[in-house]
Design a protein around this motif. Structure first.
Motif, PDB file in Angstrom:
ATOM      1  N   THR A 140       0.778  -1.256   0.138  1.00  0.00           N
ATOM      2  CA  THR A 140      -0.063  -0.004  -0.021  1.00  0.00           C
ATOM      3  C   THR A 140       0.684   1.178  -0.107  1.00  0.00           C
ATOM      4  OG1 THR A 140       0.067  -0.011   2.347  1.00  0.00           O
ATOM      5  CG2 THR A 140      -1.869  -1.269   1.234  1.00  0.00           C
ATOM      6  N   LYS A 141       2.202   1.184  -0.180  1.00  0.00           N
ATOM      7  CA  LYS A 141       3.083   2.481  -0.254  1.00  0.00           C
ATOM      8  C   LYS A 141       3.099   2.704  -1.508  1.00  0.00           C
ATOM      9  CE  LYS A 141       7.504   1.889   0.392  1.00  0.00           C
ATOM     10  NZ  LYS A 141       8.624   1.463   0.968  1.00  0.00           N
ATOM     11  N   ASP A 180      -2.224   2.057   9.924  1.00  0.00           N
ATOM     12  CA  ASP A 180      -2.842   2.944   8.903  1.00  0.00           C
ATOM     13  C   ASP A 180      -3.300   4.284   9.165  1.00  0.00           C
ATOM     14  OD1 ASP A 180      -2.315   1.321   6.846  1.00  0.00           O
ATOM     15  OD2 ASP A 180      -4.353   0.804   6.416  1.00  0.00           O
ATOM     16  N   MET A 181      -3.609   4.245  10.731  1.00  0.00           N
ATOM     17  CA  MET A 181      -4.203   5.512  11.353  1.00  0.00           C
ATOM     18  C   MET A 181      -2.806   6.207  11.754  1.00  0.00           C
ATOM     19  SD  MET A 181      -6.923   4.229  13.973  1.00  0.00           S
ATOM     20  CE  MET A 181      -6.976   5.719  15.042  1.00  0.00           C
ATOM     21  N   TYR A 182      -1.945   5.659  11.820  1.00  0.00           N
ATOM     22  CA  TYR A 182      -0.606   6.295  12.333  1.00  0.00           C
ATOM     23  C   TYR A 182       0.104   7.003  11.056  1.00  0.00           C
ATOM     24  CZ  TYR A 182       4.275   7.201  13.762  1.00  0.00           C
ATOM     25  OH  TYR A 182       5.355   7.703  13.966  1.00  0.00           O
ATOM     26  N   PHE A 183       0.072   6.121   9.934  1.00  0.00           N
ATOM     27  CA  PHE A 183       0.599   6.660   8.809  1.00  0.00           C
ATOM     28  C   PHE A 183      -0.512   7.620   7.981  1.00  0.00           C
ATOM     29  CE2 PHE A 183       3.349   2.899   9.699  1.00  0.00           C
ATOM     30  CZ  PHE A 183       4.530   3.656   9.559  1.00  0.00           C
ATOM     31  N   GLY A 184      -1.454   7.932   8.383  1.00  0.00           N
ATOM     32  CA  GLY A 184      -2.338   8.861   7.692  1.00  0.00           C
ATOM     33  C   GLY A 184      -2.742   8.008   6.384  1.00  0.00           C
ATOM     34  N   LYS A 185      -3.232   6.815   6.491  1.00  0.00           N
ATOM     35  CA  LYS A 185      -3.688   5.962   5.350  1.00  0.00           C
ATOM     36  C   LYS A 185      -5.176   5.426   5.394  1.00  0.00           C
ATOM     37  CE  LYS A 185      -0.041   3.377   4.853  1.00  0.00           C
ATOM     38  NZ  LYS A 185       0.727   2.326   4.121  1.00  0.00           N
ATOM     39  N   VAL A 186      -6.003   5.959   6.450  1.00  0.00           N
ATOM     40  CA  VAL A 186      -7.192   5.519   6.407  1.00  0.00           C
ATOM     41  C   VAL A 186      -8.165   5.772   5.368  1.00  0.00           C
ATOM     42  CG1 VAL A 186      -9.226   5.799   7.878  1.00  0.00           C
ATOM     43  CG2 VAL A 186      -7.077   5.944   9.036  1.00  0.00           C
ATOM     44  N   LEU A 287      -5.834  10.081  25.427  1.00  0.00           N
ATOM     45  CA  LEU A 287      -5.847   9.368  24.167  1.00  0.00           C
ATOM     46  C   LEU A 287      -6.035  10.102  22.933  1.00  0.00           C
ATOM     47  CD1 LEU A 287      -5.565   6.336  23.189  1.00  0.00           C
ATOM     48  CD2 LEU A 287      -8.106   6.207  23.338  1.00  0.00           C
ATOM     49  N   PRO A 288      -6.480  11.131  23.067  1.00  0.00           N
ATOM     50  CA  PRO A 288      -6.915  11.974  21.781  1.00  0.00           C
ATOM     51  C   PRO A 288      -5.336  12.425  21.179  1.00  0.00           C
ATOM     52  CG  PRO A 288      -8.466  12.737  23.432  1.00  0.00           C
ATOM     53  CD  PRO A 288      -7.485  11.635  23.965  1.00  0.00           C
ATOM     54  N   PHE A 289      -4.644  12.537  22.129  1.00  0.00           N
ATOM     55  CA  PHE A 289      -3.134  13.096  21.362  1.00  0.00           C
ATOM     56  C   PHE A 289      -2.779  12.087  20.231  1.00  0.00           C
ATOM     57  CE2 PHE A 289      -3.127  15.693  25.278  1.00  0.00           C
ATOM     58  CZ  PHE A 289      -2.736  16.678  24.654  1.00  0.00           C
ATOM     59  N   PHE A 290      -3.132  10.751  20.423  1.00  0.00           N
ATOM     60  CA  PHE A 290      -2.810   9.900  19.440  1.00  0.00           C
ATOM     61  C   PHE A 290      -3.192  10.277  17.876  1.00  0.00           C
ATOM     62  CE2 PHE A 290      -3.867   6.197  16.853  1.00  0.00           C
ATOM     63  CZ  PHE A 290      -2.275   5.477  16.744  1.00  0.00           C
ATOM     64  N   LYS A 298       3.303  11.007  19.228  1.00  0.00           N
ATOM     65  CA  LYS A 298       2.324  10.137  18.650  1.00  0.00           C
ATOM     66  C   LYS A 298       2.956   8.909  18.384  1.00  0.00           C
ATOM     67  CE  LYS A 298       0.248  10.033  14.087  1.00  0.00           C
ATOM     68  NZ  LYS A 298      -0.020  10.599  12.661  1.00  0.00           N
ATOM     69  N   LYS A 299       4.328   8.710  18.441  1.00  0.00           N
ATOM     70  CA  LYS A 299       4.840   7.191  18.672  1.00  0.00           C
ATOM     71  C   LYS A 299       4.768   6.757  19.998  1.00  0.00           C
ATOM     72  CE  LYS A 299       8.659   8.145  15.322  1.00  0.00           C
ATOM     73  NZ  LYS A 299       9.947   8.859  14.991  1.00  0.00           N
ATOM     74  N   THR A 300       4.645   7.510  21.109  1.00  0.00           N
ATOM     75  CA  THR A 300       4.429   6.919  22.570  1.00  0.00           C
ATOM     76  C   THR A 300       3.207   6.296  22.615  1.00  0.00           C
ATOM     77  OG1 THR A 300       6.018   8.551  23.415  1.00  0.00           O
ATOM     78  CG2 THR A 300       4.406   7.427  24.637  1.00  0.00           C
TER      79      THR A 300
END
Length: 462
Positions: A140-141, A180-186, A287-290, A298-300
């Motif tokens: 997906t990259k 996918d949420m972390y990498f902004g690919k939702v 949690l919203p900071f995620f 964000k990594k934490t």
């Protein structure tokens, strides 16, 4: 950094700390598996189940010699360690990723999965979690690669049908969603999630009977009985169990000193409960900071989310696993590796950090080698387990069985009585005491505890 060189370094470290595990014996559940020669000797009997098929591979190489079986586990551990390096490379530079992967290679919490042959399915769970995701991420990259995507789906489908650790592997689709949420690919990938969720759903339906029996063995009641208990105040106990499970597993991961197959009985004091409760509430509030955070924050939260996700079965409202087990932490150790890699890339002084890292590696290596030696024989294994878990009725009962085999009857009697002190009326320990009496040409009429007469048992009325 050349990946081949990195993989050779990681393989060398794995071999270094697990070399003495090759001398380990069959212990605990291993003996039940390997004594079933009719099954393990034939690929036709085991071809549908990968862990069983690997037992057959080990049998074909060396029959009941444990060395080939330990070698298979070690090779799998090396492969997973290399996969961890590649996974960390999605977030960090080569040096930080290597440091994290080294921690994974050396961590003593992995001995139960690597040195204990029956713990091998948890290595495979990690393998079939990381490899399919890495393939999915590559697919997906940039431009979508259908072949790689289908390969990741096939791997997920294959392992989900194995029936080994299905509760732990059921989180795989959520793992993909979080990443996918972390990498902004939702938006780009959300439709690609559907096959993974369907596979897990059908897996649960297809293995309903085994899951039901697993629930019964863990909770002592059927699924319907659990629902009644949960609605009748069981929610409070679930919350306590969840907080305790996360806290205890985290402590065990950071300070792996008391390693044992039986972390029981579970004792929670009020101070510990308040601390973990406060930590849990604080985490929920932040949690919203995620979703909006960047960089370290964000990594934490990604690390916290993955650690919680991969331990989900241990505090699931439906009991499908023990609250704590060393082998359960095989995959969640990746979160510790991520945290160390993240710290390395912050602005903290590098020299002191590297010195602490080297000391940590030495400590982990020594502890791993020491723990491997516990698997040298069943007697050593259960002696060490009873020492690490002095209140475990199962540990002392199993120790007594091994002592009977060696005709150490007086020591066996002590072990069985210790089991009964931990769990009065434990029928297996009582039966073993009766067997012990017969072996000595005696008829047991009463079990007496000199220091605890309230535990005395009278069988004259039977």
């Amino acid at each position: 950094m050349n990946k081949i060189k990195v993989f050779l370094i990681l393989a060398g470290l794995c071999i270094l700390v697990y070399a003495n595990s090759l001398r380990g014996s069959f212990v605990s559940d291993d003996t039940e598996i390997m004594t079933n020669e009719a099954k393990v000797s034939s690929f036709s009997q085991t071809c549908k189940d990968l862990p069983s098929m690997l037992y057959t591979v080990g049998y074909k190489i060396g029959k009941f010699n444990p060395i080939p079986h330990h070698m298979i586990s070690l090779i799998l551990h090396i492969i997973v360690t290399c996969a961890v390096f590649s996974f960390l490379g999605l977030f960090f530079g080569a040096n930080a990723s290597l440091m994290g992967a080294i921690i994974f290679a050396l961590h003593p919490i992995h001995t139960e999965a690597v040195s204990w042959i029956s713990g091998r399915p948890y290595i495979l769970i990690a393998l079939f979690t990381l490899l399919p995701y890495l393939i999915y991420h590559e697919a997906t990259k940039g431009k979508f690669k259908l072949g790689l995507y289908l390969l990741s789906v096939i791997m997920c489908f294959y392992w989900s049908g194995q029936g080994n650790g299905v509760g732990f592997y059921s989180s795989f689709p959520l793992f993909i969603v979080i990443m996918d949420m972390y990498f902004g690919k939702v938006e780009k990938n959300k439709l690609l999630w559907i096959p993974f969720f369907m596979i897990i759903m059908f897996s649960f339906v297809g293995q309903g009977g085994s899951i039901e029996s697993r629930i019964a063995s863990q909770s002592g009641s059927s699924l319907l009985g659990w629902i009644i208990d949960f609605t009748d105040g069981g929610f409070i106990f679930w919350w306590v169990n969840g907080v305790f499970s996360l806290g205890t597993n985290l402590k065990l991961l950071l300070l792996p000193l008391n390693l044992t197959i039986f972390h029981e009985p579970f004792i929670i004091n009020v101070i510990q409960m308040k601390y973990w409760l406060l930590t849990g509430i604080t985490s929920l509030l932040l949690l919203p900071f995620f979703f909006i955070g960047y960089g370290v924050i964000k990594k934490t939260y990604l690390i916290v989310a993955l650690f919680t996700l991969w331990l989900l079965p241990t505090f699931s409202p439906i009991r499908i696993a023990s609250l704590v087990a060393d082998r359960y932490l095989y995959l969640p150790t990746v979160c510790l590796c991520m945290f160390i890699a993240m710290l390395f890339e912050t602005k903290i002084p590098k020299k002191p950090f590297v010195c602490l890292f080297v000391c940590l590696c030495i400590f982990y290596s020594v502890r791993t080698v020491m723990r491997n030696s516990d698997y040298s024989s069943p007697l050593v294994y259960w002696t060490k387990t009873a020492k690490a878990s002095p209140h475990s009725y199962r540990a002392h009962n199993n120790l007594g069985i091994e002592l009977i085999k060696l005709k150490e009857y007086s020591q066996a009697e002590i072990a069985f009585k210790h089991s009964l002190l931990s769990k009065p009326n434990h029928y297996q320990a009582i039966d073993n005491l009766k067997i012990l009496a017969k072996l000595q040409g005696k008829t047991i009429k009463k079990i007496e505890f000199k220091n605890n007469p309230k535990f005395n048992m009278d069988f004259t009325k039977e």
